[in-house]
Design an enzyme around this catalytic site. Structure first.
Site, PDB file in Angstrom:
ATOM      1  N   ASP A 165       7.464   3.372   0.870  1.00 17.34           N
ATOM      2  CA  ASP A 165       5.270   1.879   0.835  1.00 17.34           C
ATOM      3  C   ASP A 165       5.210   2.717   2.423  1.00 17.34           C
ATOM      4  O   ASP A 165       6.242   3.464   3.026  1.00 17.34           O
ATOM      5  CB  ASP A 165       6.114   0.812   1.070  1.00 17.34           C
ATOM      6  CG  ASP A 165       4.480   0.020   1.448  1.00 17.34           C
ATOM      7  OD1 ASP A 165       4.022   0.599   0.442  1.00 17.34           O
ATOM      8  OD2 ASP A 165       4.901  -1.176   1.788  1.00 17.34           O
ATOM      9  N   ASN A 211       0.878  -2.756  -9.287  1.00 14.01           N
ATOM     10  CA  ASN A 211      -0.094  -1.853  -8.959  1.00 14.01           C
ATOM     11  C   ASN A 211      -1.340  -1.337 -10.240  1.00 14.01           C
ATOM     12  O   ASN A 211      -2.170  -0.546  -9.333  1.00 14.01           O
ATOM     13  CB  ASN A 211       1.088  -0.231  -8.431  1.00 14.01           C
ATOM     14  CG  ASN A 211       1.793  -0.654  -6.977  1.00 14.01           C
ATOM     15  OD1 ASN A 211       2.919  -0.195  -7.454  1.00 14.01           O
ATOM     16  ND2 ASN A 211       0.909  -1.228  -6.390  1.00 14.01           N
TER      17      ASN A 211
HETATM   18  C1  IPE Z   1       5.747  -1.637  -3.435  1.00 11.43           C
HETATM   19  O1  IPE Z   1       4.921  -1.511  -2.262  1.00 11.43           O
HETATM   20  C2  IPE Z   1       5.633  -0.977  -4.953  1.00 11.43           C
HETATM   21  C3  IPE Z   1       5.676   0.544  -4.530  1.00 11.43           C
HETATM   22  C4  IPE Z   1       6.563   1.186  -3.213  1.00 11.43           C
HETATM   23  C5  IPE Z   1       5.510   1.068  -5.513  1.00 11.43           C
HETATM   24  P1  IPE Z   1       3.712  -2.360  -2.801  1.00 11.43           P
HETATM   25  O2  IPE Z   1       2.261  -1.622  -1.767  1.00 11.43           O
HETATM   26  O3  IPE Z   1       2.787  -2.488  -3.655  1.00 11.43           O
HETATM   27  O4  IPE Z   1       4.044  -3.844  -2.312  1.00 11.43           O
HETATM   28  P2  IPE Z   1       3.112  -4.400  -1.594  1.00 11.43           P
HETATM   29  O5  IPE Z   1       1.808  -4.893  -1.528  1.00 11.43           O
HETATM   30  O6  IPE Z   1       2.558  -4.449  -0.537  1.00 11.43           O
HETATM   31  O7  IPE Z   1       3.404  -6.333  -1.890  1.00 11.43           O
HETATM   32  C1  IPE Z   2       3.865   3.151  -1.771  1.00 13.01           C
HETATM   33  O1  IPE Z   2       2.373   3.958  -0.583  1.00 13.01           O
HETATM   34  C2  IPE Z   2       3.407   3.598  -2.528  1.00 13.01           C
HETATM   35  C3  IPE Z   2       2.767   3.540  -3.510  1.00 13.01           C
HETATM   36  C4  IPE Z   2       2.477   1.762  -3.848  1.00 13.01           C
HETATM   37  C5  IPE Z   2       2.514   3.784  -5.603  1.00 13.01           C
HETATM   38  P1  IPE Z   2       0.611   1.992  -0.329  1.00 13.01           P
HETATM   39  O2  IPE Z   2       0.369   3.234  -1.211  1.00 13.01           O
HETATM   40  O3  IPE Z   2       1.235   0.801  -1.127  1.00 13.01           O
HETATM   41  O4  IPE Z   2       0.546   2.956   0.680  1.00 13.01           O
HETATM   42  P2  IPE Z   2       0.270   1.746   1.673  1.00 13.01           P
HETATM   43  O5  IPE Z   2       1.481   0.061   1.942  1.00 13.01           O
HETATM   44  O6  IPE Z   2      -1.163   0.924   1.050  1.00 13.01           O
HETATM   45  O7  IPE Z   2       0.305   1.958   3.099  1.00 13.01           O
HETATM   46 MG    MG Z   3       2.375  -0.797  -0.110  1.00 11.33          MG
END
Ligand code: IPE
Ligand code: IPE
Ligand code: MG
Length: 253
Positions: free
Chosen positions: A34, A82
């Site tokens: 994340d 996502n």
């Molecule tokens: C979880 O991260 C999904 C992945 C890392 C692929 P998100 O960024 O989507 O989770 P939330 O929305 O903060 O809970």
């Molecule tokens: C995790 O990084 C990757 C995926 C969920 C695919 P994020 O895209 O969720 O990064 P933040 O949470 O917005 O910083």
């Molecule tokens: Mg995230």
């Protein structure tokens, strides 16, 4: 038994110098990668560049885990939630994962990595499905680390899918057990994670491995995924080894 000191590789030596017991490593590490978006935003870059940087981290972490002697690494690449992101980010991510799956296959195969997937893979773009299936087939007989890409993955969806399978098999209510549900998850031969890692400081699990994580030890680091390095991986393992796993029982500490 672990190699004698003079036959250890660099990361094993680093781990040992930190006091890590190489005979008691977590067998399965699962990671919520994340913070890619925040990493990019902080630098005035588009989110997709954060995902690109995250890909570089994943390459290194897979190699680190493989060289350390971790048996299973599972990473959350795209959740079933996502899809709610802007279409441009979703298609960019799918294209990035497809390119990565193709570009990394040779190196993974050379390193004896066995590739698996978890999730409703039939719903991702066809090109990506093809690349993943090719990777799984090519590496099927490898005996090194098992690397599972969780894509279009949701922990609740996985349980729903397992229940559907049981109903289709005509299982009686009385026969339903935890073992039977476990046996019908996406990868029933992979043991539950011992250590679950989340980057970017978020204290939630976001629908990852809901069933399997019941007794996993948790490690959350403030570092975003693009910044996650060998030091954080080893720190997570150090913390894991400092915990006493009780599984509901009484254990003298
Ligand atoms: C979880 O991260 C999904 C992945 C890392 C692929 P998100 O960024 O989507 O989770 P939330 O929305 O903060 O809970
Ligand atoms: C995790 O990084 C990757 C995926 C969920 C695919 P994020 O895209 O969720 O990064 P933040 O949470 O917005 O910083
Ligand atoms: Mg995230």
């Amino acid at each position: 038994m672990v190699n004698p000191e003079n036959r250890m590789n660099a990361i094993q030596l680093q781990a040992k110098s930190l006091g890590i017991d190489l005979d008691a490593l977590p067998s399965h590490i699962a990671v919520i990668m994340d913070g890619n978006g925040r990493w990019a935003k902080k630098r005035g870059l588009v989110r997709l560049l954060g995902h690109r940087e995250g890909y570089k981290t994943l390459r290194r972490v897979l190699l680190d885990c493989s060289e350390l002697g971790i048996q299973y690494l599972t990473v959350y690449a795209f959740s079933s939630e996502n899809w709610r992101r802007p279409q441009e980010e979703v298609s960019g991510l799918m294209a990035l994962i497809e390119a990565a799956a193709r570009d990394e296959l040779r190196l993974m195969h050379q390193n004896n990595v066995r590739v698996r997937v978890a999730g409703r893979v039939s719903e991702v773009p066809q090109g990506l499905q093809n690349a993943l299936h090719h990777g799984i087939e090519t590496t099927r007989s490898n005996s090194g680390i098992t690397f599972t890409l969780a894509i279009n993955y949701g922990g609740r969806a996985e349980i729903v899918d397992a229940v559907k399978t049981l109903i289709k098999q005509g299982i009686d209510a009385e026969q339903v057990s935890e073992e039977l549900i476990s046996a019908n998850l996406y990868n029933p031969d992979i043991p539950d994670p011992d250590l679950m890692v989340r980057t970017a400081g978020e204290m939630r699990w976001s629908n990852f491995l809901v069933w399997q994580s019941s007794y996993s030890e948790l490690y959350v680091t403030e570092k975003s995924w693009p910044e996650f390095g060998t030091d954080q991986l080893l720190e997570g393992i150090c913390q894991y080894q400092g915990r006493i796993r009780k599984f509901g029982a009484v254990v003298d500490d």
